[in-house]
Design a protein around this motif. Structure first.
Motif, mmCIF file in Angstrom:
data_model
loop_
_atom_site.group_PDB
_atom_site.id
_atom_site.type_symbol
_atom_site.label_atom_id
_atom_site.label_comp_id
_atom_site.label_asym_id
_atom_site.label_seq_id
_atom_site.Cartn_x
_atom_site.Cartn_y
_atom_site.Cartn_z
ATOM 1 N N GLY A 80 67.931 28.168 36.610
ATOM 2 C CA GLY A 80 67.512 27.494 35.389
ATOM 3 C C GLY A 80 67.377 25.995 35.580
ATOM 4 N N GLU A 81 68.192 25.444 36.467
ATOM 5 C CA GLU A 81 68.150 24.000 36.717
ATOM 6 C C GLU A 81 66.973 23.595 37.583
ATOM 7 N N VAL A 82 66.677 24.351 38.599
ATOM 8 C CA VAL A 82 65.692 23.904 39.591
ATOM 9 C C VAL A 82 64.366 24.656 39.538
ATOM 10 N N GLY A 83 64.273 25.716 38.738
ATOM 11 C CA GLY A 83 63.023 26.467 38.644
ATOM 12 C C GLY A 83 61.911 25.642 38.012
ATOM 13 N N THR A 84 60.682 26.019 38.303
ATOM 14 C CA THR A 84 59.505 25.330 37.773
ATOM 15 C C THR A 84 59.360 25.635 36.290
ATOM 16 N N LYS A 85 59.309 24.569 35.484
ATOM 17 C CA LYS A 85 59.284 24.749 34.026
ATOM 18 C C LYS A 85 57.875 24.978 33.488
ATOM 19 N N SER A 86 56.886 24.368 34.107
ATOM 20 C CA SER A 86 55.508 24.527 33.643
ATOM 21 C C SER A 86 54.888 25.732 34.349
ATOM 22 N N VAL A 87 54.697 26.811 33.596
ATOM 23 C CA VAL A 87 54.238 28.072 34.180
ATOM 24 C C VAL A 87 52.979 28.539 33.452
ATOM 25 N N LEU A 88 51.981 28.937 34.216
ATOM 26 C CA LEU A 88 50.753 29.474 33.643
ATOM 27 C C LEU A 88 51.021 30.873 33.103
ATOM 28 N N LYS A 89 50.638 31.084 31.839
ATOM 29 C CA LYS A 89 50.814 32.390 31.205
ATOM 30 C C LYS A 89 49.454 32.913 30.756
ATOM 31 N N LEU A 90 49.165 34.163 31.127
ATOM 32 C CA LEU A 90 47.886 34.775 30.798
ATOM 33 C C LEU A 90 48.113 36.161 30.213
ATOM 34 N N GLY A 91 47.077 36.690 29.557
ATOM 35 C CA GLY A 91 47.157 38.019 28.975
ATOM 36 C C GLY A 91 46.709 39.083 29.955
ATOM 37 N N LYS A 92 47.248 40.279 29.843
ATOM 38 C CA LYS A 92 46.919 41.359 30.777
ATOM 39 C C LYS A 92 45.445 41.738 30.724
ATOM 40 N N ASN A 93 44.775 41.441 29.596
ATOM 41 C CA ASN A 93 43.364 41.771 29.470
ATOM 42 C C ASN A 93 42.445 40.601 29.803
ATOM 43 N N ASP A 94 43.026 39.469 30.238
ATOM 44 C CA ASP A 94 42.194 38.379 30.751
ATOM 45 C C ASP A 94 41.535 38.851 32.048
ATOM 46 N N THR A 95 40.365 38.322 32.348
ATOM 47 C CA THR A 95 39.676 38.743 33.568
ATOM 48 C C THR A 95 40.237 38.020 34.786
ATOM 49 N N ILE A 96 40.129 38.679 35.922
ATOM 50 C CA ILE A 96 40.561 38.078 37.183
ATOM 51 C C ILE A 96 39.784 36.793 37.447
ATOM 52 N N TYR A 97 38.504 36.826 37.160
ATOM 53 C CA TYR A 97 37.649 35.665 37.411
ATOM 54 C C TYR A 97 38.119 34.443 36.625
ATOM 55 N N ASN A 98 38.365 34.630 35.333
ATOM 56 C CA ASN A 98 38.832 33.509 34.516
ATOM 57 C C ASN A 98 40.245 33.080 34.907
ATOM 58 N N ALA A 99 41.058 34.031 35.318
ATOM 59 C CA ALA A 99 42.411 33.699 35.758
ATOM 60 C C ALA A 99 42.373 32.811 36.993
ATOM 61 N N LEU A 100 41.496 33.127 37.924
ATOM 62 C CA LEU A 100 41.391 32.324 39.140
ATOM 63 C C LEU A 100 40.900 30.916 38.841
ATOM 64 N N LYS A 101 40.020 30.792 37.863
ATOM 65 C CA LYS A 101 39.584 29.458 37.454
ATOM 66 C C LYS A 101 40.741 28.665 36.857
ATOM 67 N N GLU A 102 41.604 29.350 36.097
ATOM 68 C CA GLU A 102 42.779 28.693 35.517
ATOM 69 C C GLU A 102 43.785 28.308 36.596
ATOM 70 N N LEU A 103 43.979 29.176 37.577
ATOM 71 C CA LEU A 103 44.880 28.869 38.678
ATOM 72 C C LEU A 103 44.415 27.617 39.409
ATOM 73 N N ARG A 104 43.116 27.521 39.647
ATOM 74 C CA ARG A 104 42.565 26.363 40.340
ATOM 75 C C ARG A 104 42.714 25.109 39.483
ATOM 76 N N LYS A 105 42.451 25.229 38.205
ATOM 77 C CA LYS A 105 42.552 24.095 37.290
ATOM 78 C C LYS A 105 43.979 23.580 37.203
ATOM 79 N N ARG A 106 44.939 24.489 37.154
ATOM 80 C CA ARG A 106 46.357 24.118 37.022
ATOM 81 C C ARG A 106 47.014 23.821 38.372
ATOM 82 N N LYS A 107 46.272 24.022 39.450
ATOM 83 C CA LYS A 107 46.790 23.802 40.803
ATOM 84 C C LYS A 107 48.071 24.594 41.050
#
Length: 275
Positions: free
Chosen positions: A9-36
């Protein structure tokens, strides 16, 4: 640093990308790239139901045209490739316990919960951050020998090697065994997503065989010598946002590698971080 009392809880990454199970892989990858970032937590409503990483994309998306005639990557849902169910840990669990679980279960991140809520994501990147002051020599933790790939190999061959060997970073060499770059899951994912879209539009898999590693590799090579410190390797991994650093000999030839997994294994063995 006394790691016995550090918690996820102390050292884990607090800012985490959260997506829906019905989001597309393509859009998810764009979000991953955007959020680095290289991973996302997957939800169904308010419930955590999975995790998707770039490694899942590499492993689970087949490169055959027939699979995409009806469902191109722009329509495939995250539910089709996510890892589920999700193993979690309470916020007060020790980082040592988390590191050991990662190795036992062959996972690279664990959601951290307080009550019903996910408050962080503990990853191998967080472990690297805890090791930047380590004075242990690289030779004590590096992987020897290391799998390498020729710059002339196809990315299809690179993908297969990454899947079969369960690795995330490949040093790239030329025909004289000179180190000329590295190829990681990140570069390969970006390349394969574009190529899969070509397949979805009727392209031929044969064309993929002609795209070489040299066209998608990272030409910058984070490298380190055997007698340098683990802390330097960890710092390089974090500063350059790369999954591994290449260990080279006095002639600058590939000797070994230090990856996030090597750092996690070292950490899990509870070797002193400061000495």
């Amino acid at each position: 640093m006394d790691i016995d009392f550090l918690t996820v809880g102390e050292v884990g990454t607090k800012s985490v990308l959260k997506l829906g199970k019905n989001d597309t892989i393509y859009n998810a990858l764009k979000e991953l790239r955007k959020r680095k970032t290289d991973r996302a937590l997957i939800y169904e409503g308010e419930n955590l139901v999975g995790i998707v990483t770039k490694k899942d994309v590499i492993r689970k998306i087949p490169l055959t045209k027939s699979k995409f005639k009806r469902l191109p990557i722009t329509q495939l849902h995250l539910s089709s490739i996510m890892s589920s169910p999700v193993f979690t840990l309470p916020h007060n669990a020790s980082v040592l316990k988390a590191a050991r679980i990662m190795l036992e279960k062959n996972i690279s991140s664990i959601p951290v919960i307080r009550g019903p809520q996910v408050i962080a994501l503990f990853t191998k990147w967080d472990i690297a951050n805890l090791l930047v002051k380590s004075r242990v020599p690289v030779r004590d933790i590096a992987t020897y020998p290391v799998k390498v790939i020729s710059k002339y190999s196809s990315i299809i061959h690179a993908r297969r090697l990454i899947i079969d060997e369960g690795i995330s970073t490949l040093p790239v060499i030329d025909d004289r065994n000179n180190l000329v770059g590295i190829l990681t899951i990140d570069e390969l994912t970006d390349a394969l997503v574009d190529l899969i879209n070509i397949l979805a539009e009727g392209g031929s898999k044969e064309g993929l065989k002609h795209i070489s590693v040299s066209e998608v590799m990272r030409p910058f090579i984070p490298r380190i010598k055997n007698d340098e410190m683990v802390g330097k390797a960890a710092a390089l991994i974090l500063e350059e946002d790369v999954r591994g650093v290449v260990v080279v000999d006095e002639n600058n030839k590939v000797n070994g590698i230090v990856t996030l997994t090597d750092l996690t294994r070292f950490f899990a063995e509870k070797v002193s971080i400061s000495t």
